[in-house]
Design a protein around this motif. Structure first.
Motif, short mmCIF file in Angstrom:
data_model
loop_
_atom_site.label_atom_id
_atom_site.label_comp_id
_atom_site.label_asym_id
_atom_site.label_seq_id
_atom_site.Cartn_x
_atom_site.Cartn_y
_atom_site.Cartn_z
N TYR A 1 0.84 -1.20 0.00
CA TYR A 1 0.00 0.00 0.00
C TYR A 1 0.87 1.24 0.00
O TYR A 1 1.79 1.38 0.81
CB TYR A 1 -0.90 0.00 1.24
CG TYR A 1 -1.62 1.30 1.49
CD1 TYR A 1 -2.66 1.71 0.66
CD2 TYR A 1 -1.25 2.13 2.56
CE1 TYR A 1 -3.32 2.90 0.90
CE2 TYR A 1 -1.92 3.32 2.80
CZ TYR A 1 -2.95 3.70 1.96
OH TYR A 1 -3.60 4.90 2.19
N GLY B 1 -1.79 4.35 -4.45
CA GLY B 1 -2.49 3.14 -4.86
C GLY B 1 -1.85 1.93 -4.22
O GLY B 1 -1.34 1.99 -3.11
N LEU B 2 -1.86 0.83 -4.95
CA LEU B 2 -1.29 -0.40 -4.42
C LEU B 2 -0.70 -1.24 -5.54
O LEU B 2 -1.07 -1.12 -6.70
CB LEU B 2 -2.34 -1.19 -3.65
CG LEU B 2 -3.58 -1.70 -4.37
CD1 LEU B 2 -4.28 -2.76 -3.50
CD2 LEU B 2 -4.58 -0.58 -4.65
N ALA C 1 -7.34 1.72 -2.89
CA ALA C 1 -6.27 1.16 -2.05
C ALA C 1 -6.61 1.29 -0.57
O ALA C 1 -6.45 0.35 0.22
CB ALA C 1 -4.95 1.85 -2.36
#
Length: 202
Positions: free
Chosen positions: A150, A155-156, A174
């Motif tokens: 993360y 975002g991720l 995320a």
């Protein structure tokens, strides 16, 4: 070897052979023989986690069960600045080691359902998020891992075992995704407490 036979053999054996036998017995115990079990060594931090979070440490781990069935084993890595009350403020990594097979599309659908349990999501947005997760998540088999990193306000990123997957550049998705496990509103509070190191793993 029964204890009585071992004592008889040791009494009759020369000293050198006696010490050799004792070393062999100790080695057998250490390796788990004779009913003993060797202590399990802790698993190392995955390379992708150390690369993304150089200061990461294991905060907690837990076993996810549904109706007594083992679903996955989860491990959470965080940085020294991590605050459970503001878990989306700092980077973190979550690994799920699956213990049974699942379709990637089913994982994506379940993720959206868990997000909606905590807070409603407008239908068009839910459809868009589910499509984004479905495009990323592969089918998994027992023993395989999905690891997600993360990145706050970005975002991720995911990995399937050691294979990098496409990133998701959606900060809100995320945040909601990691809230599945880390929010106080999670549907698995005992698992959350174990991941945060507040209780032993269930």
């Amino acid at each position: 070897m029964p204890a009585a036979s071992l004592r008889l053999f040791c009494n009759r054996a020369p000293v050198a052979r006696r010490f050799g036998l004792l070393r062999a017995v100790l080695l057998l115990v250490l390796l788990g023989g004779g009913g003993a079990r060797a202590a399990a060594l802790p698993e190392p931090i995955p390379a992708m986690v150390t690369q993304a979070l150089p200061e990461a440490y294991l905060r907690g781990q837990a076993q996810m069960r549904v109706w007594g069935l083992r679903i996955y084993h989860a491990r959470l890595w965080v940085t020294p600045a991590f605050d459970p009350q503001a878990f989306t403020a700092t980077p973190l990594a979550l690994e799920l080691r699956y213990q049974r097979a699942f379709k990637g599309a089913a994982i994506a659908q379940r993720s959206i359902e868990e997000m909606q349990r905590q807070q409603p999501i407008a239908a068009p947005l839910a459809q868009r998020w589910q499509a984004a997760l479905t495009a990323v998540f592969p089918d998994v088999q027992a023993g395989e891992r999905l690891t997600g990193v993360y990145e706050p306000h970005q975002g991720l990123r995911f990995w399937h075992d050691q294979q990098p997957l496409a990133p998701i550049d959606d900060a809100e998705l995320a945040r909601r995704f990691y809230a599945i496990w880390l929010s106080p509103q999670t549907s698995a509070p005992s698992l959350r407490r174990a991941l945060l190191g507040e209780a032993s793993a269930p």
